[in-house]
Motif scaffolding. Sequence first.
Motif, PDB file in Angstrom:
ATOM      1  N   ARG A 277      32.807 -25.838 -10.363  1.00 26.23           N
ATOM      2  CA  ARG A 277      32.262 -25.437 -11.660  1.00 26.23           C
ATOM      3  C   ARG A 277      31.766 -23.989 -11.579  1.00 26.23           C
ATOM      4  NH1 ARG A 277      28.707 -29.255 -12.290  1.00 26.23           N
ATOM      5  NH2 ARG A 277      30.211 -30.669 -13.266  1.00 26.23           N
ATOM      6  N   GLY A 278      32.297 -23.136 -12.446  1.00 24.51           N
ATOM      7  CA  GLY A 278      31.885 -21.743 -12.476  1.00 24.51           C
ATOM      8  C   GLY A 278      32.479 -20.894 -11.366  1.00 24.51           C
ATOM      9  N   GLN A 279      33.384 -21.464 -10.549  1.00 21.90           N
ATOM     10  CA  GLN A 279      33.968 -20.722  -9.438  1.00 21.90           C
ATOM     11  C   GLN A 279      35.251 -20.023  -9.868  1.00 21.90           C
ATOM     12  OE1 GLN A 279      32.761 -20.251  -6.383  1.00 21.90           O
ATOM     13  NE2 GLN A 279      30.957 -21.543  -6.696  1.00 21.90           N
ATOM     14  N   ALA A 280      35.554 -18.941  -9.188  1.00 22.00           N
ATOM     15  CA  ALA A 280      36.823 -18.241  -9.377  1.00 22.00           C
ATOM     16  C   ALA A 280      37.374 -17.911  -7.993  1.00 22.00           C
ATOM     17  CB  ALA A 280      36.626 -16.963 -10.191  1.00 22.00           C
ATOM     18  N   GLY A 281      38.680 -17.906  -7.857  1.00 21.24           N
ATOM     19  CA  GLY A 281      39.280 -17.630  -6.553  1.00 21.24           C
ATOM     20  C   GLY A 281      39.121 -18.800  -5.607  1.00 21.24           C
ATOM     21  N   VAL A 282      39.131 -18.485  -4.302  1.00 16.87           N
ATOM     22  CA  VAL A 282      39.034 -19.514  -3.271  1.00 16.87           C
ATOM     23  C   VAL A 282      37.588 -19.644  -2.830  1.00 16.87           C
ATOM     24  CG1 VAL A 282      39.823 -20.260  -0.998  1.00 16.87           C
ATOM     25  CG2 VAL A 282      41.365 -19.014  -2.509  1.00 16.87           C
ATOM     26  N   HIS A 283      37.160 -20.881  -2.699  1.00 15.59           N
ATOM     27  CA  HIS A 283      35.787 -21.171  -2.296  1.00 15.59           C
ATOM     28  C   HIS A 283      35.839 -22.013  -1.027  1.00 15.59           C
ATOM     29  CE1 HIS A 283      31.628 -22.141  -2.299  1.00 15.59           C
ATOM     30  NE2 HIS A 283      31.750 -23.363  -2.795  1.00 15.59           N
ATOM     31  N   LEU A 284      35.229 -21.525   0.064  1.00 14.57           N
ATOM     32  CA  LEU A 284      35.185 -22.239   1.335  1.00 14.57           C
ATOM     33  C   LEU A 284      33.796 -22.823   1.521  1.00 14.57           C
ATOM     34  CD1 LEU A 284      37.029 -19.638   3.595  1.00 14.57           C
ATOM     35  CD2 LEU A 284      37.939 -21.812   2.781  1.00 14.57           C
ATOM     36  N   THR A 285      33.750 -24.084   1.900  1.00 16.15           N
ATOM     37  CA  THR A 285      32.458 -24.723   2.106  1.00 16.15           C
ATOM     38  C   THR A 285      32.618 -25.882   3.077  1.00 16.15           C
ATOM     39  OG1 THR A 285      30.553 -25.712   0.988  1.00 16.15           O
ATOM     40  CG2 THR A 285      32.726 -26.393   0.215  1.00 16.15           C
ATOM     41  N   THR A 286      31.515 -26.268   3.692  1.00 18.68           N
ATOM     42  CA  THR A 286      31.495 -27.433   4.576  1.00 18.68           C
ATOM     43  C   THR A 286      30.607 -28.500   3.960  1.00 18.68           C
ATOM     44  OG1 THR A 286      31.826 -26.089   6.556  1.00 18.68           O
ATOM     45  CG2 THR A 286      30.924 -28.290   6.869  1.00 18.68           C
ATOM     46  N   VAL A 287      31.155 -29.699   3.814  1.00 20.81           N
ATOM     47  CA  VAL A 287      30.414 -30.828   3.249  1.00 20.81           C
ATOM     48  C   VAL A 287      30.004 -31.744   4.394  1.00 20.81           C
ATOM     49  CG1 VAL A 287      30.511 -32.802   1.691  1.00 20.81           C
ATOM     50  CG2 VAL A 287      31.706 -30.689   1.097  1.00 20.81           C
ATOM     51  N   PRO A 288      28.693 -31.969   4.603  1.00 22.68           N
ATOM     52  CA  PRO A 288      28.263 -32.829   5.716  1.00 22.68           C
ATOM     53  C   PRO A 288      28.703 -34.277   5.505  1.00 22.68           C
ATOM     54  CG  PRO A 288      26.409 -32.246   4.308  1.00 22.68           C
ATOM     55  CD  PRO A 288      27.566 -31.416   3.847  1.00 22.68           C
ATOM     56  N   ALA A 289      28.815 -34.966   6.626  1.00 25.94           N
ATOM     57  CA  ALA A 289      29.349 -36.332   6.608  1.00 25.94           C
ATOM     58  C   ALA A 289      28.652 -37.270   5.631  1.00 25.94           C
ATOM     59  CB  ALA A 289      29.319 -36.906   8.020  1.00 25.94           C
ATOM     60  N   PRO A 290      27.351 -37.253   5.504  1.00 29.11           N
ATOM     61  CA  PRO A 290      26.734 -38.203   4.556  1.00 29.11           C
ATOM     62  C   PRO A 290      27.228 -38.035   3.124  1.00 29.11           C
ATOM     63  CG  PRO A 290      25.084 -37.293   6.028  1.00 29.11           C
ATOM     64  CD  PRO A 290      26.330 -36.504   6.263  1.00 29.11           C
ATOM     65  N   LEU A 291      27.694 -36.824   2.766  1.00 32.37           N
ATOM     66  CA  LEU A 291      28.166 -36.584   1.407  1.00 32.37           C
ATOM     67  C   LEU A 291      29.682 -36.703   1.283  1.00 32.37           C
ATOM     68  CD1 LEU A 291      25.943 -33.505   0.455  1.00 32.37           C
ATOM     69  CD2 LEU A 291      25.515 -35.934   0.017  1.00 32.37           C
TER      70      LEU A 291
END
Length: 540
Positions: free
Chosen positions: A226-240
């Motif tokens: 939401r509200g992002q443009a281009g490529v977004h890199l992120t790490t989602v922890p295991a509980p989520l």
Amino acid sequence: MDVDGKLTDTTVLVVDDRAANRYAMGTVLRRAGHQVVPVATGGEALVELDVRLRKGILPDVALVDVDLPDMSGFELCRRLKSRPHMAGLPVVHFSAAAVAPGDRCHGLDAGGEAYLTVPAEPEEIQAVVRAAVRAARLRADDQAVLRRLTLLSETIVAIQAARSPKELADAAADGTARLTGGPATVFVLSPDDELFCGTSRDRTSLALPDDGAHRSVAALLRRLTRGQAGVHLTTVPAPLWPTGFFRPGVQHDARLALVLTQDGKAPVCLATPTRGMRRVDPEAEALVVRLAQATALAAEPLLMYRVERHVALTLQHSFLPQPHRLRNLPGLDVEVRYVPASSQTEIGGDFYVALRTGDGVLTAVGDVVGHSLEAATVMVEIRHALRAYGVDESDPSVLAGRLDRMLQRYHPDVTATVCLALIDPATGRTRIANAGHIPPLVIRDTQTADYAEADGPLLGLGLPHPPPTELVLEPTDRLLMVTDGLIETRGTDLAASMEHLRAAAAGALSGLDALCDTLLACFGDDREDDIALLALQRTN
């Protein structure tokens, strides 16, 4: 590692038949921080390398004496370089004897990286080893980059060839896994929140996360983009991150490369497992980012295709009479099937008709040549014209002639095929006119089937149509009318396909439903053209 310009953590294979020389060379190398593996002969060297290759711990460089007792150092080098998994091992030849320039060239021609004359100063030996190892590692790095770029190119070709969002997600997941060396999952979320999930080939399709996990991922993708443009890199922890997307029953942190399609409506996510927030391989991640962008570009037309195809099929189905309306025909049971082409977005021109006339029931199956809105429009005109002509005329041959003239007048560039059959339910008398179409098939209760001998020119050519063919349908007979999309296959003779259809129909179970279902099961998968079937049987 390089420490103050010196390589450490390197392993050197020293091949020399003289124990004193092996000891002296090993001492110099150990003092410089290298691990040394000494062997006496070329044969021992090959055995040692085979053992280490199986363990995945090849040395970083080999120092090989030219004058070995069982083979020359040049021959040993050639053998090493001829083995695919050892070809990258750098070889430095050395000799205590005076050598001519031609001998040095011999060593280089055999694949060696350098030639060292001993005795030599320790600094020179160390420098030659460092140079050989550095050059080999640079070559290995370049080859790894080349392999990854090749994998990226191959994956982009595969995703561009995908015919559906699911195929696209599977191809992208497989490519991501090959780039990163581990399992991968790819998600494509359509604007209407339908989630397409693809897994790499090493991931079993069994025990995949349930619908709840997929809904969680869809909501997460919407929130993260939401509200992002281009490529977004992120790490989602295991509980989520739901358990099991990378390995069955195993919980992982997930490294995500997220990008929106060009219209900004559909998120695409390339997900790989990671541990915590540790730094990932930057080169591999850069290629994953490129792959994510290519996947998003390929996803947009596929998602648009699904929308357009749904609209097209809805429109085409609205053009055709609903099956329940065909069941109110006195004295006849009628079953119809319509299956759109599996790879065709445009509306086709296949149609079927069954209507009452003053002389019985008129049925027709036809196909306007082409796949376009024009073909569908002409198809509708033919159906309505046939209904209008049928008010005052029942003769199939006369009707074929009128349809032919209608096409010539209003659509001179269009041709169509049609087969018309007029059935008297009380007597079974059947008159058939065929305009360039597959003739009807009469299936008897004796498990035999024959095509009616009815033919004639296509509609739209202005050629005369012969009188109708007459036959009698017994109460136990079934009459089958189909379009060529059911059996026509590129590269296969139509006569052979018609014979296969005849045999399959003859062996079908009794009943119209069973007949239609059997034929679709035999011929109807992944067809390149639309399919229309009409089957009928007298009820008295």
